[in-house]
Design an enzyme around this catalytic site. Structure first.
Site, mmCIF file in Angstrom:
data_model
loop_
_atom_site.group_PDB
_atom_site.id
_atom_site.type_symbol
_atom_site.label_atom_id
_atom_site.label_comp_id
_atom_site.label_asym_id
_atom_site.label_seq_id
_atom_site.Cartn_x
_atom_site.Cartn_y
_atom_site.Cartn_z
ATOM 1 N N LYS A 60 0.873 -1.175 0.000
ATOM 2 C CA LYS A 60 0.000 0.000 0.000
ATOM 3 C C LYS A 60 0.915 1.231 0.000
ATOM 4 C CE LYS A 60 -4.306 1.719 1.953
ATOM 5 N NZ LYS A 60 -5.017 1.905 0.680
HETATM 6 N N1 PMP Z 1 -7.230 -2.155 -3.396
HETATM 7 C C1 PMP Z 1 -6.702 -0.923 -3.344
HETATM 8 C C2 PMP Z 1 -5.848 -0.472 -4.472
HETATM 9 C C3 PMP Z 1 -6.972 -0.080 -2.263
HETATM 10 O O1 PMP Z 1 -6.464 1.149 -2.213
HETATM 11 C C4 PMP Z 1 -7.812 -0.533 -1.230
HETATM 12 C C5 PMP Z 1 -8.120 0.366 -0.063
HETATM 13 N N2 PMP Z 1 -7.191 0.238 0.964
HETATM 14 C C6 PMP Z 1 -8.316 -1.832 -1.313
HETATM 15 C C7 PMP Z 1 -8.021 -2.618 -2.417
HETATM 16 C C8 PMP Z 1 -9.176 -2.382 -0.238
HETATM 17 O O2 PMP Z 1 -8.361 -2.686 0.888
HETATM 18 P P1 PMP Z 1 -8.990 -2.605 2.333
HETATM 19 O O3 PMP Z 1 -10.196 -3.445 2.306
HETATM 20 O O4 PMP Z 1 -7.935 -3.185 3.224
HETATM 21 O O5 PMP Z 1 -9.292 -1.179 2.611
#
Ligand code: PMP
Length: 327
Positions: A178
């Site tokens: 991330k």
């Molecule tokens: N994919 C991307 C590219 C994201 O930015 C996010 C948001 N964090 C997600 C998937 C979903 O991840 P999460 O459920 O952990 O927020």
């Protein structure tokens, strides 16, 4: 941006993109609460810091009593921050417990009586005249927060389109990390979708299989089974996705994790996004083709309802996923 943008989506973008009007009193930086105005860095450091910065996005939900905030799956988010840092070879000077304390401290200090978004992030510190920041450079850690008002319309859902931009790949800039720099990819895809009159893009991976949206994972429903791209499809290891899969299991809905073809999106009875900010968001058109009857389908609705009960502390399932913050 086009005039065809749904007002609800516009509002959501504004909330996420410019939380400036919601400046908190305190931000956590390198071990201490600091007044917002004093949390500055030199302008020269900005670009270099961004190249290698990693972050998390966590939601805090106001409980029904209007007092307590419930942080959803805090430990999992902090673990993912550490995993992102590890892949990028940034050494975080704080362990999980210290980060946990930091998040609770800054959320409490800002005294929210509303849902809030919490963004811990880490970046190489100082003025670095070297684009490829060396491994092991000292890191700053910051925890930012702002009130969260979702403008997404779960009733109406959203219109999605497969992007001509491919998702970044594990072989180049891993989407499992991330990292702020990965959002350059999502942004290009988002702008294209908006130009073409859709709300959100769906990115394919380098094998031209379905990957994810720019800020959420994706799933479809065919014949009562939920199908979602596997974690090796070029996606972030989404905590909402993991949560949704457990909730679907609780609801007795079969789930398959595998490669997904683009054309399967066109035959799906239902399609939905999953993410911390987007929660469970129904998709009602893909590339202009109606999904099912063009309204959110029954599996998506049941999942969305179960998710909302869970994060607001109204369900007895999985109490270990909620961390309570009292004012
Ligand atoms: N994919 C991307 C590219 C994201 O930015 C996010 C948001 N964090 C997600 C998937 C979903 O991840 P999460 O459920 O952990 O927020």
């Amino acid at each position: 941006m086009t005039a065809t943008l749904q007002p609800a989506v516009r509002a959501e973008l504004d909330t996420l993109a410019s939380p400036g009007q919601d400046v908190p009193e305190w931000i956590w930086r390198n071990g201490a609460l600091v007044p917002w105005e004093q949390a500055t860095i030199h302008v020269n450091a900005v670009g270099h810091a961004s190249v290698a910065a990693v972050f998390e996005g966590i939601k805090a939900y106001l409980a029904a009593d209007g007092e307590r905030l419930l942080l959803f799956r805090l430990d999992e988010h902090l673990d993912r921050l550490r995993q992102s840092a590890r892949i990028c070879r940034l050494s975080l000077p704080y362990g999980r417990e210290e980060l946990r304390t930091a998040v609770l401290e800054v959320v409490r200090a800002n005294g929210y009586r509303t849902d809030a978004y919490i963004r811990p992030w880490a970046f190489p510190t100082g003025i670095i005249r070297e684009q490829m920041v060396p491994a092991g450079t000292e890191c700053e850690v910051v925890v930012d927060t702002w009130p969260f008002r979702s403008g997404l319309n779960k009733e109406r859902g959203c219109r999605a389109a497969v992007s001509s931009w491919l998702r970044v790949s594990d072989a180049s800039t891993p989407p499992r990390v991330k990292a702020f720099s990965n959002y350059h990819n999502g942004r290009l895809a988002l702008m294209e979708a908006r130009e073409n009159g859709h709300d959100w893009p769906i990115l394919l991976n380098e094998r031209h299989k379905v990957a994810e949206g720019p800020g959420a994972c994706i799933a479809l429903v065919r014949g009562g089974t939920v199908i979602t791209p596997s974690l090796t499809s070029g996606v972030l290891e989404s905590i909402t996705r993991a949560t949704a899969l457990e909730l679907l299991n609780d609801l007795g809905v079969p789930v398959v994790e595998r490669e997904v073809d683009r054309s399967e999106l066109y035959l799906a009875d239902e399609v939905f996004f999953m993410g911390t900010a987007w929660e469970i968001l129904p998709v009602t058109t893909v590339d202009g083709l109606r999904v099912g009857d063009g309204t959110p389908g029954p599996v998506t609705r049941r999942l969305e309802a179960a998710y909302t009960r869970l994060v607001r502390g109204e369900s007895r399932a999985h109490p270990d996923w909620l961390t309570e913050v009292r004012p």
